[in-house]
Motif scaffolding. Structure first.
Motif, PDB file in Angstrom:
ATOM      1  N   PRO A 250      26.798 -39.624  60.780  1.00 19.14           N
ATOM      2  CA  PRO A 250      27.679 -40.601  61.429  1.00 19.14           C
ATOM      3  C   PRO A 250      28.819 -41.071  60.518  1.00 19.14           C
ATOM      4  O   PRO A 250      29.925 -41.346  60.993  1.00 19.14           O
ATOM      5  N   ALA A 251      28.557 -41.156  59.206  1.00 24.87           N
ATOM      6  CA  ALA A 251      29.600 -41.607  58.274  1.00 24.87           C
ATOM      7  C   ALA A 251      30.803 -40.666  58.287  1.00 24.87           C
ATOM      8  O   ALA A 251      31.930 -41.094  58.005  1.00 24.87           O
ATOM      9  N   ALA A 252      30.588 -39.396  58.610  1.00 23.24           N
ATOM     10  CA  ALA A 252      31.698 -38.448  58.680  1.00 23.24           C
ATOM     11  C   ALA A 252      32.628 -38.792  59.845  1.00 23.24           C
ATOM     12  O   ALA A 252      33.851 -38.656  59.750  1.00 23.24           O
ATOM     13  N   LEU A 253      32.049 -39.248  60.948  1.00 21.91           N
ATOM     14  CA  LEU A 253      32.873 -39.660  62.089  1.00 21.91           C
ATOM     15  C   LEU A 253      33.711 -40.879  61.733  1.00 21.91           C
ATOM     16  O   LEU A 253      34.866 -41.000  62.157  1.00 21.91           O
ATOM     17  N   GLU A 254      33.148 -41.797  60.959  1.00 27.73           N
ATOM     18  CA  GLU A 254      33.896 -42.972  60.522  1.00 27.73           C
ATOM     19  C   GLU A 254      35.132 -42.549  59.727  1.00 27.73           C
ATOM     20  O   GLU A 254      36.214 -43.143  59.861  1.00 27.73           O
ATOM     21  N   GLN A 255      34.985 -41.518  58.897  1.00 25.92           N
ATOM     22  CA  GLN A 255      36.113 -41.057  58.094  1.00 25.92           C
ATOM     23  C   GLN A 255      37.159 -40.355  58.953  1.00 25.92           C
ATOM     24  O   GLN A 255      38.367 -40.455  58.682  1.00 25.92           O
ATOM     25  N   TRP A 288      44.071 -41.262  72.648  1.00 24.29           N
ATOM     26  CA  TRP A 288      42.920 -40.783  73.433  1.00 24.29           C
ATOM     27  C   TRP A 288      41.710 -40.552  72.533  1.00 24.29           C
ATOM     28  O   TRP A 288      40.602 -41.005  72.835  1.00 24.29           O
ATOM     29  N   LEU A 289      41.923 -39.864  71.408  1.00 22.94           N
ATOM     30  CA  LEU A 289      40.801 -39.548  70.532  1.00 22.94           C
ATOM     31  C   LEU A 289      40.232 -40.813  69.892  1.00 22.94           C
ATOM     32  O   LEU A 289      39.003 -40.941  69.748  1.00 22.94           O
ATOM     33  N   GLU A 290      41.089 -41.737  69.506  1.00 23.49           N
ATOM     34  CA  GLU A 290      40.587 -43.011  68.989  1.00 23.49           C
ATOM     35  C   GLU A 290      39.718 -43.707  70.037  1.00 23.49           C
ATOM     36  O   GLU A 290      38.686 -44.304  69.715  1.00 23.49           O
ATOM     37  N   GLY A 291      40.129 -43.605  71.304  1.00 25.72           N
ATOM     38  CA  GLY A 291      39.330 -44.183  72.377  1.00 25.72           C
ATOM     39  C   GLY A 291      37.969 -43.514  72.515  1.00 25.72           C
ATOM     40  O   GLY A 291      36.967 -44.170  72.818  1.00 25.72           O
ATOM     41  N   LEU A 296      32.200 -46.520  67.506  1.00 27.36           N
ATOM     42  CA  LEU A 296      31.584 -46.344  66.194  1.00 27.36           C
ATOM     43  C   LEU A 296      31.226 -47.670  65.528  1.00 27.36           C
ATOM     44  O   LEU A 296      30.165 -47.788  64.896  1.00 27.36           O
ATOM     45  N   ASP A 297      32.100 -48.680  65.644  1.00 23.87           N
ATOM     46  CA  ASP A 297      31.800 -49.988  65.050  1.00 23.87           C
ATOM     47  C   ASP A 297      30.534 -50.578  65.651  1.00 23.87           C
ATOM     48  O   ASP A 297      29.673 -51.110  64.932  1.00 23.87           O
ATOM     49  N   GLU A 298      30.419 -50.498  66.969  1.00 29.72           N
ATOM     50  CA  GLU A 298      29.234 -51.035  67.632  1.00 29.72           C
ATOM     51  C   GLU A 298      27.983 -50.287  67.203  1.00 29.72           C
ATOM     52  O   GLU A 298      26.943 -50.900  66.927  1.00 29.72           O
ATOM     53  N   ALA A 299      28.087 -48.963  67.107  1.00 27.97           N
ATOM     54  CA  ALA A 299      26.933 -48.161  66.685  1.00 27.97           C
ATOM     55  C   ALA A 299      26.496 -48.530  65.276  1.00 27.97           C
ATOM     56  O   ALA A 299      25.294 -48.667  65.000  1.00 27.97           O
ATOM     57  N   ALA A 300      27.470 -48.724  64.370  1.00 29.65           N
ATOM     58  CA  ALA A 300      27.142 -49.088  62.993  1.00 29.65           C
ATOM     59  C   ALA A 300      26.486 -50.459  62.949  1.00 29.65           C
ATOM     60  O   ALA A 300      25.546 -50.684  62.170  1.00 29.65           O
ATOM     61  N   SER A 301      26.975 -51.401  63.775  1.00 25.59           N
ATOM     62  CA  SER A 301      26.394 -52.743  63.810  1.00 25.59           C
ATOM     63  C   SER A 301      24.945 -52.697  64.290  1.00 25.59           C
ATOM     64  O   SER A 301      24.064 -53.340  63.700  1.00 25.59           O
ATOM     65  N   ILE A 302      24.694 -51.942  65.334  1.00 28.21           N
ATOM     66  CA  ILE A 302      23.328 -51.835  65.863  1.00 28.21           C
ATOM     67  C   ILE A 302      22.416 -51.168  64.847  1.00 28.21           C
ATOM     68  O   ILE A 302      21.272 -51.603  64.631  1.00 28.21           O
ATOM     69  N   ASP A 303      22.912 -50.117  64.193  1.00 31.15           N
ATOM     70  CA  ASP A 303      22.104 -49.440  63.161  1.00 31.15           C
ATOM     71  C   ASP A 303      21.712 -50.415  62.056  1.00 31.15           C
ATOM     72  O   ASP A 303      20.571 -50.416  61.579  1.00 31.15           O
ATOM     73  N   ALA A 304      22.654 -51.263  61.637  1.00 33.16           N
ATOM     74  CA  ALA A 304      22.376 -52.223  60.560  1.00 33.16           C
ATOM     75  C   ALA A 304      21.337 -53.246  61.000  1.00 33.16           C
ATOM     76  O   ALA A 304      20.454 -53.630  60.218  1.00 33.16           O
ATOM     77  N   GLN A 325      16.333 -54.564  73.266  1.00 34.88           N
ATOM     78  CA  GLN A 325      17.635 -54.572  73.930  1.00 34.88           C
ATOM     79  C   GLN A 325      18.688 -53.812  73.126  1.00 34.88           C
ATOM     80  O   GLN A 325      19.543 -53.121  73.693  1.00 34.88           O
ATOM     81  N   LEU A 326      18.621 -53.951  71.803  1.00 35.00           N
ATOM     82  CA  LEU A 326      19.553 -53.205  70.951  1.00 35.00           C
ATOM     83  C   LEU A 326      19.312 -51.706  71.043  1.00 35.00           C
ATOM     84  O   LEU A 326      20.252 -50.906  71.080  1.00 35.00           O
ATOM     85  N   GLU A 327      18.057 -51.307  71.073  1.00 33.83           N
ATOM     86  CA  GLU A 327      17.720 -49.890  71.193  1.00 33.83           C
ATOM     87  C   GLU A 327      18.184 -49.335  72.532  1.00 33.83           C
ATOM     88  O   GLU A 327      18.630 -48.178  72.622  1.00 33.83           O
ATOM     89  N   LEU A 328      18.094 -50.153  73.574  1.00 34.95           N
ATOM     90  CA  LEU A 328      18.580 -49.720  74.883  1.00 34.95           C
ATOM     91  C   LEU A 328      20.085 -49.489  74.838  1.00 34.95           C
ATOM     92  O   LEU A 328      20.592 -48.476  75.336  1.00 34.95           O
ATOM     93  N   ARG A 329      20.816 -50.441  74.239  1.00 37.50           N
ATOM     94  CA  ARG A 329      22.262 -50.285  74.126  1.00 37.50           C
ATOM     95  C   ARG A 329      22.609 -49.078  73.259  1.00 37.50           C
ATOM     96  O   ARG A 329      23.540 -48.326  73.565  1.00 37.50           O
ATOM     97  N   GLN A 330      21.843 -48.879  72.207  1.00 40.72           N
ATOM     98  CA  GLN A 330      22.069 -47.733  71.325  1.00 40.72           C
ATOM     99  C   GLN A 330      21.944 -46.426  72.097  1.00 40.72           C
ATOM    100  O   GLN A 330      22.721 -45.483  71.884  1.00 40.72           O
ATOM    101  N   SER A 331      20.991 -46.366  72.989  1.00 34.69           N
ATOM    102  CA  SER A 331      20.764 -45.137  73.769  1.00 34.69           C
ATOM    103  C   SER A 331      21.900 -44.846  74.741  1.00 34.69           C
ATOM    104  O   SER A 331      22.047 -43.715  75.215  1.00 34.69           O
ATOM    105  N   GLU A 332      22.690 -45.886  75.056  1.00 31.67           N
ATOM    106  CA  GLU A 332      23.794 -45.703  75.994  1.00 31.67           C
ATOM    107  C   GLU A 332      25.065 -45.198  75.316  1.00 31.67           C
ATOM    108  O   GLU A 332      25.998 -44.761  75.993  1.00 31.67           O
ATOM    109  N   LEU A 333      25.103 -45.265  73.992  1.00 32.57           N
ATOM    110  CA  LEU A 333      26.273 -44.788  73.248  1.00 32.57           C
ATOM    111  C   LEU A 333      26.249 -43.259  73.163  1.00 32.57           C
ATOM    112  O   LEU A 333      25.192 -42.638  73.316  1.00 32.57           O
TER     113      LEU A 333
END
Length: 505
Positions: A250-255, A288-291, A296-304, A325-333
């Protein structure tokens, strides 16, 4: 000596039917199929690799050809490398077959010759077509399937290569655009030789790395720095795309997201000279690609928050329910497979091709007037000084020392702070390293503070849904304590940053 100019793509074996369908629509001048065996050589300390030199002996039918490839340039999959070919009589290399000026200055050819030994091999079947393009150019299209082998290990080869045989480089991009229209292709920046060296060394892949300063110098023009910054960002993007494709980090996507930010900010910084209409389509596709990656920010927050079995939430009564609830949201990403499909999509590949072509062909120049051409030809230092000063003033305006900022204020200004720090990447190399480090440090700390603050956002979204009144109040108090502590530290950091003297004149 020839200069090899080619685009490389990684594809799946199933791509062959799609490729044949596309080729049927082209004007074919020649067609062939042959099996190629290649042995690559180097010294025990890999002196050739250290000089970015590749040496191979290729056998096809009863013909042996020794090829020397010297250091070149890669921009988003477009490989440009000087190449020397010589017929030989066996698989044993003979460096004397190549001219003396092919080697780097001071290179001891005789000593290297004595130390050469086989390092790895590539064996593949090549289907090849010579295609006549509408502009009169000729492009050789090759589809290679086989294996790289080293030390008893193998890795598959399944690639499409487009090599310009005559005419304009633009023809490569035109054909590539047609081939990728249905997806299934990913621009490749790793040659077969690079993959062979990796296999021979049992190399597990490159590490994720932060976006570094653009290596600019004071004697460069404004336009040269514009180009260098775009290529720098594009190289960073492509480097991390390869990492994600190999290991799904995932860190590669952040870069990649950061590289996109540098490209978009560069178009803004130089927008006073390069009209927006010159990059309108590119900016649309970059947005478009940024969209596509804005989760990614939300995914990183949930992971933390979920790390170490929700350790960050350990004092909350509703911890288990929050984690659920966080795991449910994570599964939707978006998941890994969806991202891999994005990286092989027609739109993604088309964006990389169009951006690379725009940089290489200087696609903005037809939109310039005489004044803009003159400014772009000017020295970079004065432009850098004024750009950084404007950017700094914008930062002071939104982070004034006398104003008390709350959570929403900081979160709202995060994009502006990111843009400011990103602008610094383009020009920082022009200034004293220590002064630059001291000045940027508190603002980087402030950015990390905002990121820590943003990590709490998924919990904010869940507060209203807490059915138990006591649990809800406890959660609100927990959030308030966390945020007040972060904001207090961020206020002090902000004050420190504002008081520092800029590192530019």
């Amino acid at each position: 000596m020839e200069t090899e100019i080619e685009l490389k793509f990684f594809v799946s074996p199933e791509f062959s039917s799609q490729l044949l369908h596309k080729i049927a629509e082209a004007k074919i001048l020649q067609q062939s199929s042959r099996k190629l065996g290649n042995v690559y050589f180097d010294t025990p300390d890999q002196i050739l690799r250290q000089h970015d030199i590749g040496l191979r002996v290729r056998r096809f039918d009863d013909v042996f050809v020794q090829t020397l490839k010297t250091a070149g340039r890669v921009v988003a999959g477009l490989h440009q490398r000087p190449e020397y070919n010589a017929e030989t009589t066996s698989t044993e290399p003979n460096l004397a077959l190549h001219p003396a000026d092919a080697w780097p200055e001071g290179f001891d050819v005789e000593q290297v010759q004595q130390q050469l030994s086989p390092l790895f091999s590539t064996d593949f079947e090549r289907q090849q077509w010579l295609i006549a393009m509408p502009d009169g150019s000729q492009v050789e299209l090759a589809f290679d399937q086989g294996d790289v082998s080293a030390n008893g290990k193998t890795t598959p080869i399944c690639e499409v290569e487009l090599e310009l045989k005559s005419g304009q480089t633009d023809a490569l991009f035109t054909l590539a655009r047609e081939l990728c229209a249905d997806g299934g292709m990913r621009l490749g920046n790793l040659s077969k030789a690079a993959r062979g060296y990796r296999l021979a060394a049992d190399y597990q892949g490159d590490a994720v790395k932060p976006l570094e300063f653009v290596p600019v110098t004071e004697d460069e023009s404004v336009e040269a720095v514009f180009v260098k910054t775009l290529e720098h960002a594009l190289g960073h993007w492509h480097y991390h795309e390869q990492i994600f494709s190999e290991r799904q980090e995932p860190a590669a996507l952040e870069q990649i997201f950061q590289a996109l930010g540098l490209i978009r900010q560069t178009l803004v910084i130089f927008g006073g000279m390069i009209p927006r209409r010159a990059s309108a389509l590119l900016r649309q596709e970059l947005q478009w690609l940024e969209g596509e990656l804005d989760w990614l920010d939300e995914a990183a927050s949930i992971d933390a928050l979920l790390a170490e079995k929700g350790h960050a939430l350990k004092k909350l009564n509703a911890r288990k329910e929050l984690m659920k609830q966080l795991e449910l949201r994570q599964s939707e990403l978006p998941d890994t497979q969806e991202i891999l499909e994005l990286l092989e999509s027609a739109r993604y590949c088309g964006l990389l091709l169009d951006l690379s072509r725009w940089i290489l062909s200087r696609g903005w120049q037809p939109f310039l007037d005489d004044k803009s051409r003159s400014r772009l030809a000017g020295g970079i230092k004065a432009f850098s000084d004024s750009t950084l000063s404007r950017s700094w003033q914008e930062l002071v305006d939104v982070f004034p020392a006398e104003r008390q900022l709350n959570r929403i204020d900081y979160l709202d200004q995060q994009p502006r702070l990111v843009r400011n720090l990103t602008s610094g990447l383009s020009f920082a190399a022009l200034y004293d390293a220590e002064k630059r480090r001291v000045f940027r440090m508190p603002w980087l700390d402030l950015l990390r503070g905002i990121e820590d603050l943003r990590q709490l956002e998924p919990i904010h979204a869940l507060v209203a849904g807490q059915e138990d009144e006591e649990d809800r109040r406890q959660l609100e108090k927990w959030l308030t304590r966390k945020e007040e502590s972060l904001i207090h530290a961020m206020d002090q950091t902000r004050q420190m940053g504002i008081e520092l003297l800029p590192y530019w004149p």
